[in-house]
Design an enzyme around this catalytic site. Sequence first.
Site, PDB file in Angstrom:
ATOM      1  N   GLY A  12       0.831  -1.213   0.000  1.00 55.26           N
ATOM      2  CA  GLY A  12       0.000   0.000   0.000  1.00 55.26           C
ATOM      3  C   GLY A  12       0.859   1.255   0.000  1.00 55.26           C
ATOM      4  O   GLY A  12       1.907   1.288   0.639  1.00 55.26           O
ATOM      5  N   ARG A  82       3.098 -17.134  -5.899  1.00 55.90           N
ATOM      6  CA  ARG A  82       1.846 -17.814  -6.302  1.00 55.90           C
ATOM      7  C   ARG A  82       1.024 -16.784  -7.063  1.00 55.90           C
ATOM      8  O   ARG A  82      -0.025 -16.351  -6.616  1.00 55.90           O
ATOM      9  CB  ARG A  82       1.087 -18.302  -5.055  1.00 55.90           C
ATOM     10  CG  ARG A  82       1.915 -19.220  -4.181  1.00 55.90           C
ATOM     11  CD  ARG A  82       1.175 -19.681  -2.943  1.00 55.90           C
ATOM     12  NE  ARG A  82       0.174 -20.691  -3.269  1.00 55.90           N
ATOM     13  CZ  ARG A  82      -1.130 -20.528  -3.080  1.00 55.90           C
ATOM     14  NH1 ARG A  82      -1.584 -19.407  -2.566  1.00 55.90           N
ATOM     15  NH2 ARG A  82      -1.986 -21.466  -3.407  1.00 55.90           N
ATOM     16  N   ASP A 115       5.996  -5.211   6.141  1.00 49.18           N
ATOM     17  CA  ASP A 115       6.590  -6.520   6.455  1.00 49.18           C
ATOM     18  C   ASP A 115       6.252  -7.576   5.408  1.00 49.18           C
ATOM     19  O   ASP A 115       7.110  -8.396   5.069  1.00 49.18           O
ATOM     20  CB  ASP A 115       6.237  -6.982   7.880  1.00 49.18           C
ATOM     21  CG  ASP A 115       4.746  -7.087   8.112  1.00 49.18           C
ATOM     22  OD1 ASP A 115       3.976  -6.557   7.283  1.00 49.18           O
ATOM     23  OD2 ASP A 115       4.357  -7.702   9.116  1.00 49.18           O
ATOM     24  N   THR A 138       4.901   2.013   6.139  1.00 48.98           N
ATOM     25  CA  THR A 138       3.514   1.590   6.297  1.00 48.98           C
ATOM     26  C   THR A 138       2.817   2.556   7.247  1.00 48.98           C
ATOM     27  O   THR A 138       3.395   2.910   8.291  1.00 48.98           O
ATOM     28  CB  THR A 138       3.354   0.168   6.865  1.00 48.98           C
ATOM     29  OG1 THR A 138       1.985  -0.008   7.266  1.00 48.98           O
ATOM     30  CG2 THR A 138       4.226  -0.122   8.071  1.00 48.98           C
ATOM     31  N   ASP A 140       0.573   1.701   9.055  1.00 44.22           N
ATOM     32  CA  ASP A 140       0.192   0.892  10.224  1.00 44.22           C
ATOM     33  C   ASP A 140       1.270   0.878  11.319  1.00 44.22           C
ATOM     34  O   ASP A 140       0.978   0.550  12.464  1.00 44.22           O
ATOM     35  CB  ASP A 140      -0.074  -0.562   9.801  1.00 44.22           C
ATOM     36  CG  ASP A 140      -1.082  -0.664   8.669  1.00 44.22           C
ATOM     37  OD1 ASP A 140      -1.844   0.302   8.472  1.00 44.22           O
ATOM     38  OD2 ASP A 140      -1.101  -1.695   7.980  1.00 44.22           O
ATOM     39  N   ASP A 142       3.620  -1.213  11.843  1.00 44.49           N
ATOM     40  CA  ASP A 142       3.709  -2.525  12.482  1.00 44.49           C
ATOM     41  C   ASP A 142       4.934  -3.329  12.055  1.00 44.49           C
ATOM     42  O   ASP A 142       5.007  -4.531  12.305  1.00 44.49           O
ATOM     43  CB  ASP A 142       2.431  -3.334  12.195  1.00 44.49           C
ATOM     44  CG  ASP A 142       2.177  -3.503  10.703  1.00 44.49           C
ATOM     45  OD1 ASP A 142       2.921  -2.911   9.892  1.00 44.49           O
ATOM     46  OD2 ASP A 142       1.245  -4.237  10.346  1.00 44.49           O
ATOM     47  N   ARG A 184      -4.749  -2.094  10.108  1.00 45.90           N
ATOM     48  CA  ARG A 184      -4.807  -3.558  10.110  1.00 45.90           C
ATOM     49  C   ARG A 184      -4.794  -4.074  11.552  1.00 45.90           C
ATOM     50  O   ARG A 184      -5.543  -3.554  12.355  1.00 45.90           O
ATOM     51  CB  ARG A 184      -3.688  -4.150   9.262  1.00 45.90           C
ATOM     52  CG  ARG A 184      -3.879  -3.903   7.764  1.00 45.90           C
ATOM     53  CD  ARG A 184      -3.130  -4.868   6.904  1.00 45.90           C
ATOM     54  NE  ARG A 184      -3.688  -6.210   6.965  1.00 45.90           N
ATOM     55  CZ  ARG A 184      -4.747  -6.612   6.259  1.00 45.90           C
ATOM     56  NH1 ARG A 184      -5.358  -5.810   5.431  1.00 45.90           N
ATOM     57  NH2 ARG A 184      -5.198  -7.839   6.385  1.00 45.90           N
TER      58      ARG A 184
END
Length: 358
Positions: A12, A82, A115, A138, A140, A142, A184
């Site tokens: 983000g 993936r 992260d 971020t 956040d 975190d 989050r």
Amino acid sequence: MSKRIGILTSGGDCAGLNATIRAVVLRAAQENWSVLGIHNGTGGLMAATPQAELLDPRKCDTQMLRLGGTLLGTTNKGDPFRFPMPDGTLLDRTPEIIAGYRALGLDALIGVGGDGSLNILRRIAAGGQLNLVGIPKTIDNDVAMTEAAVGHSTAVLAATEALDRLQPTAASHSRVMILEVMGRDSGHIAIAAAIAGGADVALIPEIPWHLPSIVRQIETIKASGRNFALVVVAEAVAGEAGRPVARITAEGKRRYGGVGHDIAAMIEEATGAETRVTVLGHVQRGGSPDPRDRLLSAAFGVHAVDLIKAERYDRMVAWWNRRVVDVPLDKVVCRSRTVDPDGPLVRTARGLGICLGD
Ligand code: F6P
């Protein structure tokens, strides 16, 4: 020896990314090194012809320092290990990313990410023996092993300004105002904005909340003669059903949003107070970086290039004890730094009489 550095922004966006890129380019220019800005995170390395541009230090002006978003583009979709293909299959596209790094002739890569992104980049770098340095960003806040990440401070500013604007309208209409903020699974934005913006209640994911405690706070406020209350709610706190309000995206990711409405309805029913909800959303990510984020971006960008000069890779720049430092990336990834329920911010909030719902 001359070096060519790649830089990408991943995950983000947030305020301060352009300031970070600028700092990297300016510091690298002092060494006569070139910097290639890779477009759209790892997407630019995955492309058949890698998508990147040479970043000219003469164009890294102070406009760039002030600019929100990221000039390079970013993505928070599609784990390259993936990667969802148009035919519905999942493909490991990391060999293409490694090939992109080699095709661009990079000596080192700076990944600016949270992260999740840093974890992915580290695994790719390990597989392809790429020289990686991480910069944490971020809203956040975190990311483990750093007290601050680029973008968080500006997000707290947006949330604080929202409270500044909600207070007069709350007082004019005798209302309880709920402000739902991002973050989050961590309550860093919520607790910081609640303190800075003078909230009465702050609900964070790290501390389970109970309605009677909030009701008590609102009734105490009413009994004291004040006709309004401000409540900050982190997006990932439990809602009425006892679990966070989230939907699972097609990619299997949790997207939070809307718990403020649940909590408002419960407060309204229990107290009879008129309540309104503001979900602040992506306003917290956009905008010009505040001075703290500009300083952090500058310190991180410069230190990241210094690490490359010293050929110290697989490390992340970090802020610790009022200094810029660097830490091994393996100590960062797969750990999250949530709000310490016994830490200084929580103690400060309690000391001000802010109800944390417990
Ligand atoms: O991680 C940053 C963040 O802004 C979170 O606070 C929020 O939950 C999420 O990203 C929103 O993501 P998106 O931009 O995909 O809606």
